[in-house]
Scaffold this motif. Structure first.
Motif, PDB file in Angstrom:
ATOM      1  N   LYS A  23       0.862  -1.226   0.030  1.00 32.93           N
ATOM      2  CA  LYS A  23      -0.020   0.017  -0.142  1.00 32.93           C
ATOM      3  C   LYS A  23       0.848   1.281  -0.089  1.00 32.93           C
ATOM      4  O   LYS A  23       1.758   1.317   0.868  1.00 32.93           O
ATOM      5  CB  LYS A  23      -0.891   0.124   1.307  1.00 32.93           C
ATOM      6  N   GLY A 224      -7.777   8.550   5.788  1.00 35.04           N
ATOM      7  CA  GLY A 224      -6.579   7.690   5.937  1.00 35.04           C
ATOM      8  C   GLY A 224      -7.097   6.325   5.754  1.00 35.04           C
ATOM      9  O   GLY A 224      -6.238   5.384   5.837  1.00 35.04           O
ATOM     10  N   ASP A 227      -5.069   2.391   4.385  1.00 32.67           N
ATOM     11  CA  ASP A 227      -4.290   1.329   5.216  1.00 32.67           C
ATOM     12  C   ASP A 227      -5.388   0.342   5.522  1.00 32.67           C
ATOM     13  O   ASP A 227      -5.193  -0.894   5.257  1.00 32.67           O
ATOM     14  CB  ASP A 227      -3.904   1.869   6.521  1.00 32.67           C
ATOM     15  N   LYS A 282      -1.027   8.970  13.258  1.00 29.84           N
ATOM     16  CA  LYS A 282      -1.679   9.200  12.258  1.00 29.84           C
ATOM     17  C   LYS A 282      -0.946   8.032  11.000  1.00 29.84           C
ATOM     18  O   LYS A 282      -1.502   7.666   9.955  1.00 29.84           O
ATOM     19  CB  LYS A 282      -1.402  10.655  11.515  1.00 29.84           C
TER      20      LYS A 282
HETATM   21 MG    MG Z   1      -2.361   7.621   5.847  1.00 31.75          MG
END
Ligand code: MG
Ligand code: ADP
Ligand code: ASP
Length: 470
Positions: A23, A224, A227, A282
């Motif tokens: 990723k 985000g 992930d 984060k």
């Molecule tokens: Mg990220």
């Protein structure tokens, strides 16, 4: 051997090797040089069956969300002004790193995406009820364009590679902006879509962060979320490893932007990584670990700018001794909701109603505590909380403290959930913090404090506890 069996096994219809999920986050594909670097890293992994998951280039998702807001508050022209520089970024990468038919195809897709966004902006303004699904459809173009472009760049030297629409793999509910995956359907569709591509010797490239409902409406998994896409796909394919490539060489003992002395944690457990992610690191989306923990699939965090710099490995056993403090993190943007009893009051009933009201408004609750004296909920601050507040007056007298942060200390605390680490207790006397108890985690301790003090507290705790830890 049975000859029929032998001849059948020559057909590459089933794929039974364990792939590597790779990723790449937004910072890893921010410009032409970054795309070229990432393509080289992926090509090297080719013998281990890579499946690539890519985010939108850094800044693109923010721009898409801002454009939707501008389209609603001003007009389509204002929205496009924000987007044009980002369309130009994609075009520049395509111009420099692809050629021939794949360049032409990408430019066509980019043009069609822009047209569709204009249409979506106009529909949203005319029919406000369409905003949540159309916002997700617009935002998803950030990742869809990135995946198509990265596949074209990888293919350029003849490496067999194919862009795959992640919406054919990840099935979710219809909570737009924060959709939750439907696991069984996601496994079935991910295997059905990706096994043939892998069996044909191709590298699939998917956009992270996006999915679709059973009806095919586009959804996103929360900021985000790429992930999380990577580990969902990793679990569905029983990957040998999920690699999260970013702009730091691993998970550090604190955010390296805040604490320059922070060091990489070479080994962490799933539990430690989850608490770090939940409470502010984060570098990982909070739900990243969920899909892979039960299957014991290792997750590594690596630096795409410096692949040789080392990495963190997350597994079920890190071998950290009891008493060791590993890391400190904080999560800003929290609020504490206090409710004092009014009228006939039962703590259990009031707690139930508080939880139900917050949930109905989509307020994220991190901690709840109740006694005969009142209730306290530690929640994510924002518009949802402001809306919920009005409905809470029926529960009791409401008081909200804003500008709070969660402070999380991660380490091996042993099994006693109520016990504070002795030195931790000492250091914390310098700050106005409220321990959130019970927090029955063997690998973290959680506190609430003023947001403005949190960065200072993280630095102090890091200096006194992590740097001095055995
Ligand atoms: Mg990220
Ligand atoms: P990506 O675009 O690759 O998804 P993110 O910006 O989401 O990258 O996450 C990487 C960033 O996370 C780093 O640049 C770093 O500043 C931040 N970060 C916060 N806490 C930590 C930590 N404990 N360890 C490593 N990085 C952290
Ligand atoms: N592009 C999305 C975001 O900025 C998803 C991600 O980066 O993981 O939130």
């Amino acid at each position: 051997m049975n000859p029929q069996h032998q001849s059948l096994s020559l057909w590459p219809s089933a794929f039974d090797a364990r792939p590597t999920i790779m990723k790449f986050g937004g910072t890893s594909v921010e410009d032409t040089a970054a795309f070229a670097r990432v393509a080289a890293i992926i090509r090297q992994e080719q013998p281990r069956h890579p499946v690539v998951v890519v985010s939108a280039p850094a800044g693109v998702t923010d721009a898409l969300l801002a454009a939707v807001k501008l389209a609603l508050e001003q007009d389509t022209g204002a929205a496009l002004d924000v987007l044009e520089p980002h369309f130009a970024r994609y075009s520049e990468v395509a111009e420099r790193l692809t050629g021939g038919a794949s360049y032409g195809d990408f430019v066509k897709f980019l043009y069609a995406a822009r047209e569709r966004m204009v249409q979506a902006f106009e529909t949203m303004c005319a029919y406000p009820g369409t905003v949540p699904p159309l916002r997700d459809e617009v935002v998803a173009y950030g990742e869809r364009l990135a995946a198509t472009l990265l596949a074209a760049v990888i293919t350029e030297d003849g490496t067999p590679c194919q862009a795959v629409d992640a919406r054919a793999c990840i099935v979710t509910d219809d909570v737009y902006g924060r959709a939750r995956p439907r696991w069984e359907e996601t496994v079935t569709r991910t295997r059905a879509t990706l096994h043939p591509v892998l069996a044909a010797g191709m590298i699939p490239v998917l956009g992270g962060f996006i999915g679709a409902t059973l009806d095919g409406a586009t959804t996103t998994l929360g900021r985000g979320g790429s992930d999380y896409s990577a580990t969902l796909i990793g679990a569905a394919l029983k990957a040998r490893e999920v690699q999260i490539w970013t702009d730091v060489a691993g998970i550090y003992s604190a955010d390296p932007r805040l604490v320059p002395e922070a060091h990489r944690l070479d080994n962490l457990t799933y539990g430690e990584a989850t608490d770090l992610a939940l409470y502010g690191a984060k570098v990982l989306h909070p739900r990243t670990i969920e899909p892979v923990e039960r299957l014991k699939i290792p997750v590594s965090i690596r630096n795409s700018y410096d692949p040789e710099a080392g990495y963190s490995m997350i597994t079920s056993d890190s071998g950290v001794l009891v008493g060791t403090i590993l890391a400190v993190t904080h999560r800003a943007g929290m609020a504490a909701v206090h409710i004092r009893p009014s009228g006939a009051w039962r703590a259990a009933g009031a707690l139930e109603e508080l939880a139900r009201t917050l949930n109905a408004h989509g307020v994220l609750v991190e901690h709840l505590a109740a006694s005969r004296m009142g209730l306290t909920a530690t929640v994510e601050d924002g518009d949802a909380l402001q809306a919920a507040r009005r409905d809470l007056s029926g529960v009791g007298e409401v008081h909200v403290t804003r500008d709070r942060a969660l402070l999380c200390v991660v380490g091996n605390f042993g099994d006693d959930a109520m016990e504070l680490h002795p030195t931790l207790g000492e250091v914390l006397t310098d700050f106005r913090v409220t321990p959130l108890l019970p927090h029955p985690s063997p690998h973290s301790r959680l506190f609430l404090m003023a947001e403005s003090d949190a960065p200072w507290a993280v630095r102090r705790l890091h200096a006194q506890l992590v740097e001095n830890s055995p």
